[in-house]
Design an enzyme around this catalytic site. Structure first.
Site, PDB file in Angstrom:
ATOM      1  N   HIS A  58       0.853  -1.097  -0.044  1.00  0.00           N
ATOM      2  CA  HIS A  58       0.040  -0.288   0.087  1.00  0.00           C
ATOM      3  C   HIS A  58       0.926   1.348   0.005  1.00  0.00           C
ATOM      4  CE1 HIS A  58       0.726  -0.912   4.270  1.00  0.00           C
ATOM      5  NE2 HIS A  58       0.285   0.458   4.555  1.00  0.00           N
ATOM      6  N   HIS A  60       1.258   4.043   2.065  1.00  0.00           N
ATOM      7  CA  HIS A  60       2.001   4.640   3.120  1.00  0.00           C
ATOM      8  C   HIS A  60       3.415   4.871   3.245  1.00  0.00           C
ATOM      9  CE1 HIS A  60      -1.924   3.932   5.867  1.00  0.00           C
ATOM     10  NE2 HIS A  60      -2.152   5.082   5.154  1.00  0.00           N
ATOM     11  N   ASP A  62       5.745   4.894   5.075  1.00  0.00           N
ATOM     12  CA  ASP A  62       6.544   3.747   5.909  1.00  0.00           C
ATOM     13  C   ASP A  62       6.537   2.612   5.224  1.00  0.00           C
ATOM     14  OD1 ASP A  62       3.740   3.472   6.708  1.00  0.00           O
ATOM     15  OD2 ASP A  62       4.538   2.457   8.603  1.00  0.00           O
ATOM     16  N   HIS A  63       5.888   2.419   4.060  1.00  0.00           N
ATOM     17  CA  HIS A  63       5.990   1.300   3.250  1.00  0.00           C
ATOM     18  C   HIS A  63       6.686   1.416   1.818  1.00  0.00           C
ATOM     19  CE1 HIS A  63       3.502  -1.361   6.092  1.00  0.00           C
ATOM     20  NE2 HIS A  63       3.231  -0.122   6.480  1.00  0.00           N
ATOM     21  N   HIS A 116      -7.461  -0.854   5.358  1.00  0.00           N
ATOM     22  CA  HIS A 116      -6.596   0.211   6.059  1.00  0.00           C
ATOM     23  C   HIS A 116      -6.288   1.205   4.977  1.00  0.00           C
ATOM     24  CE1 HIS A 116      -3.104   1.292   8.541  1.00  0.00           C
ATOM     25  NE2 HIS A 116      -2.223   1.028   7.334  1.00  0.00           N
ATOM     26  N   ASP A 135      -0.106  -4.084   6.264  1.00  0.00           N
ATOM     27  CA  ASP A 135      -0.849  -3.593   7.725  1.00  0.00           C
ATOM     28  C   ASP A 135      -2.317  -4.236   7.712  1.00  0.00           C
ATOM     29  OD1 ASP A 135       1.707  -2.433   8.270  1.00  0.00           O
ATOM     30  OD2 ASP A 135       0.830  -0.352   8.010  1.00  0.00           O
ATOM     31  N   HIS A 173       4.907  -4.812  11.132  1.00  0.00           N
ATOM     32  CA  HIS A 173       5.061  -3.757  12.218  1.00  0.00           C
ATOM     33  C   HIS A 173       5.057  -4.787  13.557  1.00  0.00           C
ATOM     34  CE1 HIS A 173       4.519   0.193  10.851  1.00  0.00           C
ATOM     35  NE2 HIS A 173       3.499  -0.304   9.992  1.00  0.00           N
TER      36      HIS A 173
END
Length: 245
Positions: A58, A60, A62-63, A116, A135, A173
């Protein structure tokens, strides 16, 4: 059946896990959801592996934050969700439900698991008994409903629960301890859960990682996978969002 893949966990940021995946026959190496580039490039170099692909679940940051630097350094090919292509400008291939991606001779099926984020996907590698879920599913938890609904998440988790029980689940995570403490408040008489919580607390006290998990473990102990309805999942998700571990 043990996987032929070599899968390496790379901690990043405060609680992210990036997965570096090597297929030894072809020599191909892939990265799942690189939050940052530097530790990924360093780990691959230390192992003598050349990164040829990135798979994003996805959009985001942090990905995907490491996408551009890894691509610039290695020339790798980046695959990710078609529905989020506008938010992942580094994509080379856009994929959706039922598409296939390969790492050497290993094939993964793309599963659309929105909730998400609106276009979130997962990668299921049936021959390896592995699924990379980003996530969507966590050890004893699920992702926050930022861009989707409880109905979607319930559908996702029920779908994932039907994968073979031995399937190893690689999430992004280290949320397990907080998830475990919340799970006990939902199912205080679940003996399998109580035993797992004790094991997780001991592991985290030693600084050990708690993922990957398995579908079997989640079926037995995940309060979001074990609900009977989307309404119940919604109630638990709201409670978890305000829970203080």
């Amino acid at each position: 059946m043990p996987s032929s893949l070599e899968i390496v966990r790379i901690p990043a940021l405060s609680d992210n896990y990036i997965w570096l995946v090597h297929e030894p026959v072809s020599g191909e190496t892939m990265v799942i959801d690189p939050a940052v580039a530097e530790p990924v490039l360093a780990e691959a170099e230390a192992r003598g592996w050349k990164i040829t692909q990135i798979w994003n679940t996805h959009w985001h940051p942090d990905h995907t934050g490491g996408n551009a630097a890894i691509k610039e350094t290695t020339g790798c090919h980046i695959t990710g969700p078609a529905a989020e292509a506008a938010r992942i400008p580094t994509l080379d291939r856009r994929v959706g439900e039922g598409d296939r991606v390969t790492l050497g001779g290993v094939e993964a099926e793309v599963l659309e698991v929105p909730a998400h984020t609106a276009g979130h996907i997962a990668y299921h590698l049936p021959s390896e008994e592995v699924v990379f879920v980003g996530d969507t599913l966590f050890a004893m938890g699920c992702g926050r409903l930022f861009e989707g609904t409880a109905e979607q998440m319930h559908t996702n988790l029920q779908r994932l629960s039907k994968l073979p029980p031995e399937t190893r689940v690689y999430c992004a995570h280290e949320y397990t301890l907080s998830n475990a403490r919340f799970a006990v408040t939902m199912e205080p008489d679940n003996q399998a859960l109580l035993e797992r919580v004790a094991a997780v607390e001991a592991a985290r006290a030693l600084g050990q990682a708690t993922v990957p998990t398995t579908i079997a473990l989640e079926r037995a102990t995940n309060p979001f996978m074990r609900v009977s309805s989307a309404e119940e999942l919604a109630e638990r998700r709201i409670a978890k969002d305000s829970f203080k571990a």
